[in-house]
Design an enzyme around this catalytic site. Sequence first.
Site, short mmCIF file in Angstrom:
data_model
loop_
_atom_site.label_atom_id
_atom_site.label_comp_id
_atom_site.label_asym_id
_atom_site.label_seq_id
_atom_site.Cartn_x
_atom_site.Cartn_y
_atom_site.Cartn_z
N GLU A 1 0.82 -1.22 0.00
CA GLU A 1 0.00 0.00 0.00
C GLU A 1 0.85 1.26 0.00
OE1 GLU A 1 -2.81 0.56 -0.85
OE2 GLU A 1 -3.14 -1.59 -0.98
C1 LIG Z 1 2.59 -9.81 0.22
C2 LIG Z 1 2.34 -8.69 -0.71
C3 LIG Z 1 1.03 -8.35 -1.05
C4 LIG Z 1 0.78 -7.32 -1.96
N1 LIG Z 1 -0.51 -7.06 -2.36
C5 LIG Z 1 -0.71 -6.25 -3.44
C6 LIG Z 1 -2.01 -6.15 -4.04
O1 LIG Z 1 -3.00 -6.74 -3.59
N2 LIG Z 1 -2.14 -5.39 -5.17
C7 LIG Z 1 -1.08 -4.73 -5.72
O2 LIG Z 1 -1.25 -4.08 -6.74
N3 LIG Z 1 0.15 -4.77 -5.14
C8 LIG Z 1 0.36 -5.53 -4.03
N4 LIG Z 1 1.61 -5.61 -3.48
C9 LIG Z 1 2.69 -4.81 -4.02
C10 LIG Z 1 3.16 -3.71 -3.08
O3 LIG Z 1 2.19 -2.71 -2.96
C11 LIG Z 1 4.51 -3.22 -3.60
O4 LIG Z 1 5.45 -4.24 -3.32
C12 LIG Z 1 4.95 -1.93 -3.02
O5 LIG Z 1 4.11 -0.89 -3.47
C13 LIG Z 1 6.39 -1.57 -3.35
O6 LIG Z 1 6.68 -1.75 -4.71
P1 LIG Z 1 7.95 -2.63 -5.15
O7 LIG Z 1 7.88 -3.92 -4.44
O8 LIG Z 1 8.00 -2.66 -6.62
O9 LIG Z 1 9.18 -1.81 -4.59
P2 LIG Z 1 9.92 -0.62 -5.34
O10 LIG Z 1 8.92 0.33 -5.85
O11 LIG Z 1 10.90 -1.18 -6.30
O12 LIG Z 1 10.70 0.09 -4.14
C14 LIG Z 1 11.95 -0.41 -3.63
C15 LIG Z 1 12.45 0.53 -2.53
O13 LIG Z 1 12.70 1.83 -3.09
C16 LIG Z 1 12.01 2.81 -2.32
N5 LIG Z 1 11.59 3.90 -3.21
C17 LIG Z 1 10.98 3.82 -4.40
N6 LIG Z 1 10.72 5.04 -4.88
C18 LIG Z 1 11.17 5.91 -3.97
C19 LIG Z 1 11.18 7.34 -3.87
N7 LIG Z 1 10.65 8.12 -4.80
N8 LIG Z 1 11.73 7.90 -2.76
C20 LIG Z 1 12.23 7.14 -1.78
N9 LIG Z 1 12.26 5.80 -1.82
C21 LIG Z 1 11.72 5.19 -2.89
C22 LIG Z 1 10.83 2.08 -1.71
O14 LIG Z 1 10.34 2.76 -0.56
C23 LIG Z 1 11.43 0.73 -1.40
O15 LIG Z 1 12.11 0.78 -0.17
C24 LIG Z 1 1.87 -6.59 -2.51
C25 LIG Z 1 3.18 -6.90 -2.15
C26 LIG Z 1 3.43 -7.94 -1.29
C27 LIG Z 1 4.85 -8.30 -0.97
#
Ligand SMILES: Cc1cc2nc3c(=O)[nH]c(=O)nc-3n(C[C@H](O)[C@H](O)[C@H](O)COP(=O)(O)OP(=O)(O)OC[C@H]3O[C@@H](n4cnc5c(N)ncnc54)[C@H](O)[C@@H]3O)c2cc1C
Length: 598
Positions: A443
């Site tokens: 989220e």
């Molecule tokens: C168990 C689980 C359930 C989930 N359920 C859903 C769901 O139902 N529907 C759905 O659509 N998604 C879902 N997700 C996805 C989840 O919302 C994302 O994993 C999350 O939004 C982060 O995206 P990412 O994993 O691609 O990380 P990334 O976006 O690659 O981020 C990696 C790191 O970089 C940091 N970062 C990125 N951009 C910035 C910035 N501008 N400034 C500072 N730091 C930054 C982040 O904070 C993080 O620490 C789920 C994930 C998991 C693991």
Amino acid sequence: MPIYTPPLRDMQFVLHEVFKVTDEFKAMPAHAEVDADTINAVLEEAGKFAAGVAFPLNISGDTEGCKLDTATHEVTPPKGFKEAYRQYVEGGWPALSCDPEYGGQGLPHTVNQCLYEMLNSANQAWTMYPGLSHGAYEALLAHGTDEQKKTYLPKLVSGEWTGTMCLTEPHCGTDLGMLRTKAEPQGDGTYKLTGNKIFISAGEHDFTENIVHLVLARLPDAPKGSKGISLFVVPKFKVNADGSLGERNPIFCTGLEHKMGIHGNATAQIAIDGATGTLVGEPNKGLAAMFVMMNAARLGVGNQSLGLTEVAFQNALAYAKDRIQMRSLSGKKAPDKEADPIIVHPDVRKMLLTAKAYAEGARALQVFCTLLLDKAHGHPDEKVRKDSDELVALLTPIVKAFVTDNGHVATNACMQVFGGHGFIKEWGMEQFVRDNRINMIYEGTNTIQSLDLLGRKVLGNNGATLKKFGKLVGQLVAEEGVNEKMAEFINPIAYLGDQMTKFTTEIGFRGFQNPDEVGAAAVDYLRVAGHLVFGYLFARMAQVALREIAAGNTDPFYVAKLQTARFYFAKLFPETATLMRTARAGSKVLMDTDAALA
Ligand SMILES: Cc1cc2nc3c(=O)[nH]c(=O)nc-3n(C[C@H](O)[C@H](O)[C@H](O)COP(=O)(O)OP(=O)(O)OC[C@H]3O[C@@H](n4cnc5c(N)ncnc54)[C@H](O)[C@@H]3O)c2cc1C
């Protein structure tokens, strides 16, 4: 085996004594008839379901996990989950706070939030199935066409169908502007969607005959980035004009993630292979439409950590009273025993009180926020609606990030109370830690929440909404400033409130010169803001407790509340001084570090 008792007394305290919710409901036509007895009776029944049906499946669900049949793409959640969902639906729980026009019971969000706290304590993984559905309901209610509402809302409200939110793709989570799923218009009002989604919670299961996926995708002529994203509703089975189920839509679960926690929830990889969907809201305005669901989900994620903090606390408290180890530093407390119970040791008490304070602060914050939501939706006065909406927008990132970070601290502290036994699966404590960990990530990660708070919600409107919250603090300070008994609760928030104005201006000024200053300060800033909010809420709770005690009420509940508030202000709140200092240390020590990070 872990224990769980629904904290009904504390919920009633927050609802009826601190926020006097039924007085507030009287001003809202849709809820004017909701009285305290009804709320208490609903919560008592909800507690029975949570503790009696969902909780016994928590450890078994964690151990067993979900299974995917790769030939049929069908998923079987852990044993007992489907039956628990059937009971949930039969009890009418999905409909609790939904619109009566679609079969809902029309109770306030405030009450629904308490139901969800108990479900989250009992079994976060199971609770995510109905939780995601409720989010899909909210998004379609706000942005669906009449046809979409007629087709989907009654089924989501009754629980006959569930919903999901499909945003994330393998190459994009935070930066949804990069998403690639395509939606081609078919000329008949429908769209053909193609793409791959990952990490979709409750993305496939056998509880219901249909699943309503809300999918973000791009139209052929869409502008690049986040301004070119549209929202579609894509059901697992197409729905015929008469409401019956049609053919299978090619939107399939192709894999399940093996993950750290919430094993009972199916986190699905979803392949969308020419599936038929319809547009929700306007073209290219999908993110705004999805934000209804995301905002509800952000409050919901805070609630997940509140639930886990509460259940972890209850177990750690019981263990600390029972486990004997070493003697108290200040002399034997249980001379008849071989050693004293570990609850006599100051640091064990600190761990317990940390969890208790974080649970009680979060509960008050959740009620505060959902009451604002009820006002934002249903208050007849437009100004009240607008003010409530703005305040809840300000508080949402705090609920999401502050409460889930606190949940991490609290569940870890409670596990620590168990010593080595906390690390052993059968006690259930390590599961609370593991399950909570995702709450800080999904989220929108907690970093993103803090950027949202500081960048958009505070600096983005020159601190106007923050000032509105500051006004509430100011009112309480003015009301209680001369009450000596309240001084220990009022002085810290009055001081921090003043500091906050200077602190915000300073960070804003630096950020104006160099945007990285905002990024460098945001996480610390959110924690300071979180403590200001918790401080305000603890002061209000202490105010009620002191009044009751002064009026001769001898219920030990009020003494306990004061002790917890004192602990909070003495041991947790003061981290704000360090946080302001580290925020002020600026971005240079982070950004001029290429050699260190080479
Ligand atoms: C168990 C689980 C359930 C989930 N359920 C859903 C769901 O139902 N529907 C759905 O659509 N998604 C879902 N997700 C996805 C989840 O919302 C994302 O994993 C999350 O939004 C982060 O995206 P990412 O994993 O691609 O990380 P990334 O976006 O690659 O981020 C990696 C790191 O970089 C940091 N970062 C990125 N951009 C910035 C910035 N501008 N400034 C500072 N730091 C930054 C982040 O904070 C993080 O620490 C789920 C994930 C998991 C693991």
